[in-house]
Enzyme design. Structure first.
Site, mmCIF file in Angstrom:
data_model
loop_
_atom_site.group_PDB
_atom_site.id
_atom_site.type_symbol
_atom_site.label_atom_id
_atom_site.label_comp_id
_atom_site.label_asym_id
_atom_site.label_seq_id
_atom_site.Cartn_x
_atom_site.Cartn_y
_atom_site.Cartn_z
ATOM 1 C CG HIS A 51 -1.845 -1.178 1.253
ATOM 2 N ND1 HIS A 51 -2.937 -1.279 0.432
ATOM 3 C CD2 HIS A 51 -1.794 -2.329 1.971
ATOM 4 C CE1 HIS A 51 -3.548 -2.448 0.664
ATOM 5 N NE2 HIS A 51 -2.861 -3.101 1.583
ATOM 6 C CD GLU A 108 -5.825 -5.911 1.094
ATOM 7 O OE1 GLU A 108 -5.045 -4.936 1.118
ATOM 8 O OE2 GLU A 108 -5.812 -6.810 1.960
ATOM 9 C CG HIS A 171 -9.810 -8.482 3.814
ATOM 10 N ND1 HIS A 171 -9.570 -8.047 5.095
ATOM 11 C CD2 HIS A 171 -8.736 -8.100 3.089
ATOM 12 C CE1 HIS A 171 -8.409 -7.399 5.130
ATOM 13 N NE2 HIS A 171 -7.880 -7.421 3.930
ATOM 14 C CG ASN A 195 -2.536 -12.484 8.663
ATOM 15 O OD1 ASN A 195 -1.500 -12.636 8.023
ATOM 16 N ND2 ASN A 195 -2.580 -12.621 9.975
ATOM 17 C CG ASP A 249 -0.784 -5.994 3.908
ATOM 18 O OD1 ASP A 249 -1.259 -5.109 3.172
ATOM 19 O OD2 ASP A 249 -1.422 -6.500 4.847
ATOM 20 C CB ALA A 283 -3.533 -1.216 10.276
#
Lengths: 358, 358
Positions: A51, A108, A171, A195, A249, A283
């Site tokens: 990100h 994402e 997710h 995760n 990530d 996060a």
């Protein structure tokens, strides 16, 4: 240009000492030599899930130059800027930026499961619509997307895969059966496994169990925080070297000091390098790719050939980057010179040196 | 006596057609023959974890003849009567009964974790004391015990293992580290994996993860209820044929109709063959060993050699039953004649026919 007497680490041919000649940004020829190698030569790392870093968030910012430099210093020669759940307008804007920068992008969300939102902003989470997806498919940069199988139609997964967009399941609160439907529709990757996924239970192995049992590539964050050393060992035992894709990530805080940052409109607190929302949810990470590679090797004791697969080759194959991920004649000269402790010495992209350690 | 033209299934030598001659209760010689086999010949099944069947509970009842007959019809030639958590006096009485019947016994509890008691009676659950353990060690029948590592000292595990009692970890909330301490002390089995164990989590893989990663034998109930088909597949993928031990964990209701039964002083309700406490906790099984074997084969598609390992050989090796678990010269003639759908035709123990299908 010529890199002499290096231990070539190719994901297919394995390890051998050679001189590697580069012409026109490609590997022109490789000559084996009989000598003690001076350094390791690996294919440049490919990070398909990041990100941002050094204060830049790919969704928020337009100037990605600084991040490129930072990633180079960590051995990354190809990366996929990755969004988080946001409005449709901002997704389109993000894909346009990626297109202008000549990069493939990873969306994402937002087509994920609210129960497994992790650090994604619930406000934007929703099922995909066929109209939105068709619109997104107009952008060349749109190469991969993380979706939850249980909230989206298999038809949409099939359409995306048919049009060359790799669907990664993530997710997600999906059962085993729901996951298999997405597999049948063409999905072949799971995002930051395990995760933000429904856990393995011995009477419903769920998406986590499907990831173990079926031919999915598994993204893996090897910061030692998202997934423990033993879990990495277990994943490696089950999946081997051919179906693990290391990712960072990483978020904008990566490469910066502890403090307060933002991700998709949510406040993120970084303490001792660990990024969390106010409620303690992880996060993203502040992981440098090279450190993830070192950790993976330390945790699994894998050989160098395996390391070249999980850090570059597998991502290249999965994403259809045909000229990347190998040290072989005709491939792009995206190369890393590392010392034997895996510290980065020099990094080349298309034959040009983009980083040199001081 | 001679079994002619059978497909011998040995866990080490594999499959071949032969005439098998039995003398003095032992396998005297085996001659390979060139012909189509008429039936399969497997080592007799060994069930190291059963609380009873056909109305008999090993802890409550003294007459075990009826159960023996029932188990024979399911292919079981050796079984370990298994207790549940109870008073010390009743444990001793149970071991005496086992001794009189010439059988090795399995103590399941009472040295287990209350949080993972499953269908064990909390009233009796407690940590082991060195005095109790030393007293139990006076009984030859005491061959194996299920304990939770986190509530007992590694010294006790070490003492038991040194004295030839195989310690199985179970009914446990142990972390990965706590489990490894017991492994270091000599424990090499986990009871009805992964039932009544702390679950695998990606940041604390716990006793379940340790079972996957380390060289433990795993007891497995393949009734399709305690563990789903997919979980069996996953365990098989990770552990292979050499570290799985099929068990029934059968209770007195096995072989009888649905209804109300008892286990260790707790009321058990059997409905559609599934045994549960009033609160819904699974309370053992009503599984017949042969059905567990059929299920394992259906779930995993393993070969017959593997089936001979998980149903007999592995238990024999782990428990030190040196003359059992193989079809090879000099071994006990504990043998099963099965048709090619794994239905029991005849069963032999020490060369004597103890069951024949009608």
């Amino acid at each position: 240009m010529r890199l002499e007497g290096v231990l070539v680490v190719d994901p297919i041919d394995g390890e051998y000492v050679a001189d590697v000649s580069i012409e026109g940004g490609k590997i022109a020829y490789i000559e084996t030599v009989d000598r003690n190698p001076s350094a390791l030569l690996l294919p440049g790392f490919i990070d398909i899930h990041t990100h941002g870093a050094v204060g830049v968030d790919f969704l928020e910012s337009s100037d990605w130059k600084e991040v490129e430099r930072f990633f180079s210093s960590n051995g990354v020669t190809t990366f996929f800027p990755t969004s988080v759940s946001t409005s449709f307008e901002r997704m389109v804007e993000f894909l346009r930026k990626a297109e202008r920068s000549g990069r493939f992008a990873h969306l994402e969300g937002p087509y994920i499961a609210v129960e497994k939102k992790g650090a994604q902003n619930a406000e934007y989470i929703r099922p995909a619509t066929i109209d939105e997806v068709k619109e997104l498919l107009n952008y060349e940069a749109f190469r991969t997307i993380t979706m939850a199988p249980e909230v989206n139609s298999p038809d949409i997964i099939e359409l995306l895969e048919r049009r060359g967009v790799r669907v990664s399941l993530g997710h997600s609160n999906a059962t085993y059966e729901e996951t298999l439907k997405a597999y049948s529709a063409g999905a072949r990757r799971i995002t930051h496994f395990p995760n933000a996924l429904r856990s393995l239970h011995h009477r419903e192995v769920a998406i986590t169990g499907a990831g173990f049992l079926h031919d999915f590539y598994l993204e893996l964050i090897t910061d030692g925080i998202h997934v423990s050393k033993e879990m990495v060992q277990l994943i490696y035992t089950i999946k081997g070297c051919d179906r693990i894709i290391l990712i960072t990530d990483s978020i904008s805080a990566t490469g910066l000091d502890d403090g307060e940052y933002e991700l998709g409109g949510l406040r993120v607190f970084v303490k001792n390098g660990i990024a969390k929302l106010e409620d303690g949810t992880l996060a993203g990470s502040t992981l440098k790719f090279i450190d993830g590679v070192k950790n993976f090797r330390k945790f699994t004791k894998c050989d160098l050939k395996c390391l070249a697969k999980v850090s570059s080759y597998n991502a290249a194959v999965h994403m259809g980057l045909e000229n990347k991920g190998r040290i072989s004649k005709g491939y792009d000269a995206d190369l890393l010179l590392l010392d034997f402790d895996l510290n980065v010495i020099e990094v080349y992209r298309n034959g040009l040196r983009i980083f040199q350690s001081s």
